[in-house]
Enzyme design. Structure first.
Site, mmCIF file in Angstrom:
data_model
loop_
_atom_site.group_PDB
_atom_site.id
_atom_site.type_symbol
_atom_site.label_atom_id
_atom_site.label_comp_id
_atom_site.label_asym_id
_atom_site.label_seq_id
_atom_site.Cartn_x
_atom_site.Cartn_y
_atom_site.Cartn_z
ATOM 1 N N CYS B 327 -129.307 -27.043 16.990
ATOM 2 C CA CYS B 327 -130.736 -27.370 16.974
ATOM 3 C C CYS B 327 -131.160 -28.507 17.908
ATOM 4 O O CYS B 327 -132.120 -28.331 18.673
ATOM 5 C CB CYS B 327 -131.232 -27.667 15.572
ATOM 6 S SG CYS B 327 -130.094 -27.376 14.224
ATOM 7 N N ARG B 356 -117.132 -27.586 12.584
ATOM 8 C CA ARG B 356 -117.452 -28.198 11.295
ATOM 9 C C ARG B 356 -116.153 -28.476 10.563
ATOM 10 O O ARG B 356 -115.329 -27.582 10.397
ATOM 11 C CB ARG B 356 -118.327 -27.261 10.459
ATOM 12 C CG ARG B 356 -119.670 -27.005 11.128
ATOM 13 C CD ARG B 356 -120.531 -26.059 10.313
ATOM 14 N NE ARG B 356 -121.758 -25.766 11.050
ATOM 15 C CZ ARG B 356 -122.695 -24.924 10.626
ATOM 16 N NH1 ARG B 356 -122.547 -24.302 9.470
ATOM 17 N NH2 ARG B 356 -123.780 -24.706 11.351
ATOM 18 N N GLN B 374 -122.388 -18.842 16.531
ATOM 19 C CA GLN B 374 -123.418 -18.047 15.852
ATOM 20 C C GLN B 374 -124.307 -17.346 16.864
ATOM 21 O O GLN B 374 -124.433 -17.804 17.992
ATOM 22 C CB GLN B 374 -124.307 -18.955 15.005
ATOM 23 C CG GLN B 374 -123.578 -19.672 13.890
ATOM 24 C CD GLN B 374 -124.515 -20.506 13.049
ATOM 25 O OE1 GLN B 374 -125.448 -21.109 13.561
ATOM 26 N NE2 GLN B 374 -124.266 -20.542 11.760
ATOM 27 N N ASP B 376 -127.347 -17.727 17.263
ATOM 28 C CA ASP B 376 -128.273 -18.724 16.763
ATOM 29 C C ASP B 376 -129.529 -18.714 17.632
ATOM 30 O O ASP B 376 -129.448 -18.539 18.841
ATOM 31 C CB ASP B 376 -127.564 -20.077 16.916
ATOM 32 C CG ASP B 376 -128.153 -21.153 16.044
ATOM 33 O OD1 ASP B 376 -128.976 -20.841 15.189
ATOM 34 O OD2 ASP B 376 -127.754 -22.312 16.233
ATOM 35 N N HIS B 378 -133.566 -20.752 17.996
ATOM 36 C CA HIS B 378 -134.603 -21.649 17.525
ATOM 37 C C HIS B 378 -135.905 -21.189 18.134
ATOM 38 O O HIS B 378 -136.028 -21.137 19.350
ATOM 39 C CB HIS B 378 -134.270 -23.094 17.893
ATOM 40 C CG HIS B 378 -133.019 -23.549 17.207
ATOM 41 N ND1 HIS B 378 -131.774 -23.396 17.769
ATOM 42 C CD2 HIS B 378 -132.836 -24.073 15.975
ATOM 43 C CE1 HIS B 378 -130.870 -23.830 16.910
ATOM 44 N NE2 HIS B 378 -131.471 -24.250 15.825
ATOM 45 N N LYS B 457 -136.518 -21.576 3.097
ATOM 46 C CA LYS B 457 -135.623 -20.732 3.869
ATOM 47 C C LYS B 457 -135.315 -19.436 3.142
ATOM 48 O O LYS B 457 -135.509 -19.326 1.934
ATOM 49 C CB LYS B 457 -134.327 -21.479 4.165
ATOM 50 C CG LYS B 457 -133.525 -21.863 2.938
ATOM 51 C CD LYS B 457 -132.163 -22.457 3.319
ATOM 52 C CE LYS B 457 -131.351 -22.751 2.064
ATOM 53 N NZ LYS B 457 -129.948 -23.021 2.327
ATOM 54 N N HIS B 506 -135.327 -21.764 12.524
ATOM 55 C CA HIS B 506 -133.895 -21.574 12.790
ATOM 56 C C HIS B 506 -133.556 -20.162 12.339
ATOM 57 O O HIS B 506 -133.990 -19.735 11.277
ATOM 58 C CB HIS B 506 -133.028 -22.496 11.943
ATOM 59 C CG HIS B 506 -133.316 -23.952 12.077
ATOM 60 N ND1 HIS B 506 -132.493 -24.792 12.767
ATOM 61 C CD2 HIS B 506 -134.320 -24.714 11.614
ATOM 62 C CE1 HIS B 506 -132.979 -26.029 12.698
ATOM 63 N NE2 HIS B 506 -134.088 -26.005 12.008
#
Lengths: 636, 636
Positions: B327, B356, B374, B376, B378, B457, B506
């Site tokens: 992000c 992580r 991911q 991913d 935004h 979410k 996200h």
């Protein structure tokens, strides 16, 4: 004493100057700047008191250039002190190209450089000799008592010191220098910037003046033209203008590729992976961090640790490092099962992200980064497979260089003094490499003793726009490695049913993908081939009433996978065309009522040539060929 | 005292047992295991001395399961002590599924479990009550003086202690427990393994016995069948058998994808990127490390530091961290230039590698890793763009789930107690999310208060082969974020010519690509759809004389981009077919003289059905459709 010059030996009077020796040997003196006796470079005016071999350097030699530019820095300092007596000198070295001087208490900007240049011209005309004077530390402290920077330098020096004088001017300096200011020839000051004393952000900010100089006016003018041209080719400038990538203080040395930059980046990756497929390489995907133990086995901790990043969880004491290279990971997968000679050559590509620590001051756009991704491969082979694998790698190199018109410069580096592997293997390997290069008809340079300790290597450079081999970009590398498999105990079962260590060929053809992107941006000035352009086609309308027809054109282009955008709002056509041109978009399609009536398009290429009455389907099928064949962008 | 049960209140005698209270309220007692008074779970036999609300739990409740399994661990301990009196008990907790007991000085293997199970059955039949006894620290030290492990536990405990007794057996334990051993029902011991005392590799190695238990024999049998089936679906087993990925002690939690595994991985990435293109997302490529300052701005250092890795050059003191999320980097690119509302929605995908930190013991194949990537994105939006962007995301979700027959389970998490952003915005956002879910006709569960502090979410799970919602895999997440742009001061100029903060959505649809690969491997048992299979077709010959014809078939398949391999050497056809089947190759082409004569092929599919006289071109064009449409693998 006995002096040798150019294989000729003479007995000369002890203590005569280097200049006198040059005369004895009939050296043409016009361009000679300094001498070198027994590896030590000295002023021409210095006495020689020992037997030895003498050399004389001119500006054409890199040793001569260095002295020339260092003397130019002194001339700059003389000029500044004449104009700004209150200023205090720091240091003034020669650099790769030209020189600078860091000066304190000097408030000037780029606009003030012309005045200083004028004074420099005077000083050159005055032809003031450089005079060396050896002094003690105490004498130096007295002489330079008003200059805190020089006093700081004196404090750190233990050897004998010297001062160079030009008339009333003097500077603490080890030398050597050219005989007099006249030699400095023609000087151009390039820019003023700030710099911390000793590079320490807690110390004084100095005013740094950069300059360049050449013996002749012609050379200086040529250089300045190349410099100007180089600016236009600078990938950092192009990247900014075309909005391709950004850098952030939060992660120095790691590019942020924008949506446009990522298109180019990904096209390069796709290109590399297509070639992997064509030449039967298989990809593996491996971790980015590994425990210290791995890097001990691989030898990276011994040879490369200062370029590596340590990784530890914030809440645990496990110690890892970010990978600077992919090699160890391929070895782990190689040995994850029993391997047979039937599986060789095993060609494993790894596009892993690599981190290498570089000092912040040395970072340079996409060229020198801390984060990079290579089209890296490790090919596990038996000895008799080296040649065919090399041939395959050169095929890939040709395929990679051609679409971008990159001209390779090839260097073969042979066994260094410290090495592993038996001599027979080195003999064979070097022979194979040479034969392969010969077979392909490449010109190549041999760098004796420059190979890695684990095997000989071939480095491939690509010429930049200037075509000068010394400015060529480092691009590809192909390295034989007798060591990796041994370190990781990675073996295969041979046809003899016994265990053997494979030889590994490291290979990266594009080098860093980001760097390669920088190179093609520089060489093309941003005029990228169609297939790799972020926006390939832009559609413009003459008036809004053609918008609907334009939308259909856009739709059809998109359906064919062409990257298209549009500007259909009101705004003058001229302005929009100009904008598209600055954005280096390969084709601008212009739609007006004429086009709509005839069901055609008008197409303007990047050079400003417009073709009218073009059939859209034909245009598309030509562009699809551009993409499929990865054609160079040919202007029509 | 006043006791409430199921909204009914009664005044009861102070000090009566939980069991007596259950009787007063006419609770059907057959399945009740424990009670809960004012949030504290207690034995049924314990006295209640305070006003409050009482609940009763059976095995169907998660609280009941936990007690049931904990009591089962005690029964296991009783059995072991009867059979091996010299053994010394460590700890024996309930776990997510079943229980274990760590026991010292017990040398047994899986083959010894049957004897212990028999003794357990005896103990259950003996129906020995669990009796609680509160004791002081001193008493505990005396009672357990021969057990160094329990003494160590006693040392660390400050509160009051208790012992649970079953006849002659006793164990230091906080409880609660079921009333007697009969309740434990039906037990199966699953395996024996080693475990360090307190998980510390420097301490004693205990013998850990895992077990599971259920009230009824039927439930136990069903569970064991599921367990057996789950083993066949286990992606770690499939990954090993099909040679898709490896793990190494050098980098725990980071998969090494082999050449075959990388094919699947890359097909998933390509699939995700094709969807990005279809739905007009643009990719950005961002760094992997960033300075501490960035993570302070983003809030990660405050909320997520224990899951992060610190990065420092070995030779410098700069402090970085590996990114656990992408992000902040999108925000940096967003604010790298002035943005206009015309640029919104801006959909930025980032396939960056994320690290992580997870405890080593919790790592689980591709499901729980330390390194992941991911798909991913935004999406920077204005408020009135949320709904259409959500619709778009659900379209992508459908497109992503369909080829793998994944059935989504949707959960909407709403405003938590601690949150930022004004109430009006939360109202609107939650309303939009609900309306979008309703419009799409999805069933969904609302998790009140479970949203992130920065916005509501939606989490999407996918059913596993068992079809049980509680076993579903976590896959996608879509999160509104009112906070990110504010933290990074990333604004756009609105149509009102004023600055505004965009809302960020996200979105990760596959979640971790590796994890998604694990999920589709489990659900398909490795029978992957054609388009994503690492080897799509294998060519076999009946005898070597058809090798040339076979080579032509292979060539044609390759030219069409089909991943093909072959086994043309001598070896029985039967063996080779069996091998291909075990490797889950979708189609095996068999070439014999008949096929060569007729210029056809025979094709055997994964289920063992062979079609003869197939035209190669037809076969290829069908397969190309499989690839193009990303068809599920349909057996014929």
């Amino acid at each position: 004493m006995n002096i040798i010059y150019n294989k000729e030996e003479k007995t000369l009077e002890n203590g005569i100057t280097a200049l006198a020796i040059a005369k004895e040997f009939n050296v043409p003196l016009k361009e000679v700047l300094v001498a070198q006796i027994n590896e030590k470079i000295i002023d021409l005016s210095r006495s020689v008191n020992e037997d030895g071999e003498i050399k004389f350097f001119t500006f054409k030699d890199k040793e001569g250039k260095k002295v020339f530019w260092h003397s130019s820095a002194h001339v700059l300092a003389i000029a500044v002190k004449r104009l700004h007596p209150e200023s205090i000198l720091g240091i003034g070295p020669a650099i790769d190209e030209g020189f600078y001087y860091d000066i304190y208490n000097l408030k000037i900007g780029d606009n003030d450089l012309q005045d200083i240049e004028k004074e420099i011209q005077n000083i050159i005309k005055e032809d003031i000799p450089f005079k060396r004077e050896d002094i003690s530390k105490e004498e130096a402290n007295i002489l330079l008592k008003d200059n805190k920077f020089k006093l700081e330098i004196i404090k750190d020096v233990n050897e004998k010191m010297s001062v160079y004088r030009n008339g009333e001017f003097y500077d603490l300096c080890r030398g050597p220098h050219v005989p007099s200011t006249r030699y400095v020839g023609h000087v151009k000051l390039l820019k003023v910037s700030g710099a911390y004393w000793k590079g320490d952000s807690k110390r004084e900010v100095m005013t740094r003046i950069y300059g360049i100089s050449f013996p002749s006016k012609k050379e200086l003018e040529d250089y300045l033209m190349v410099l100007e041209e180089r600016k236009n080719h600078d990938h950092k400038k192009i990247g900014k203008e075309l909005e391709l990538f950004e850098f952030s203080e939060f992660s120095p040395g790691s590019a942020f590729f924008t949506t446009k930059g990522a298109v180019i980046y990904n096209e390069l990756i796709k290109f590399a992976k297509d070639l992997d497929k064509k030449y039967e390489y298989s990809e593996i995907i491996t971790p980015l961090i590994a425990k210290a133990e791995l890097w001990k086995i691989s030898g990276h901790f011994e040879k490369y640790k200062e370029n590596m990043f340590k990784v530890t969880p914030f809440e645990s004491e496990e110690e890892y490092a970010l990978k600077p290279m992919n090699c160890p990971f391929s070895a782990i997968l190689f040995k994850s099962k029993t391997r047979s000679y039937r599986e060789l050559p095993m060609r494993l590509s790894d596009y892993g992200f690599l981190h290498r620590y570089e000092l912040e001051g040395t970072l340079d756009g996409l060229f020198r980064t801390r984060l990079m991704e290579q089209n890296d491969s490790h090919v596990y082979v038996m000895e008799d497979q080296i040649e065919s694998e090399m041939m395959r790698m050169f095929d890939i190199m040709d395929d990679t260089y051609n679409p971008f018109d990159l001209k390779p410069i090839i260097k073969l580096a042979t066994r260094p003094e410290k090495r592993i592997g038996d001599e027979e293997l080195w003999d064979k390997a070097e022979k194979i490499l040479k034969e392969t290069l010969d077979k392909r008809g490449y010109n190549y340079e041999i760098k004796e003793g420059d190979g890695a300790f684990y095997g000989p290597k071939i480095d491939i450079y690509a010429l930049d726009f200037s075509g000068k081999p010394e400015d060529a970009y480092a691009v590809s590398t192909i390295q034989l490695d007798f060591n990796l498999a041994v370190r990781f105990d990675a073996k295969y079962i041979g046809s003899d049913n016994k265990e053997h260590f494979p030889i590994v060929i490291h290979r990266s053809i594009m080098g860093s993908i980001g760097r390669f992107m920088g190179i093609i941006l520089e060489n093309s000035k941003g005029d990228l081939p169609f297939w790799i352009s972020p926006v390939q086609v832009r559609v413009l309308t003459i008036t809004e009433k053609n918008a609907k027809y334009a939308e259909n054109v856009i739709k059809k282009l998109k359906e064919n996978g062409i990257r298209v955008d549009s500007e259909l709002d009101s705004g003058t056509l001229e302005y929009k065309i100009r904008k598209g041109q600055l954005e280096k978009i390969p084709y601008i399609i212009i739609i007006g009522s004429k086009e709509e009536e005839k069901n055609t398009i008008s197409v303007r290429n990047r050079k400003g040539k417009t073709d009218y009455n073009i059939d859209l389907d034909e245009f598309i099928s030509e562009r699809l060929e551009d993409i499929k064949q990865r054609r160079k962008y040919e202007e029509k």
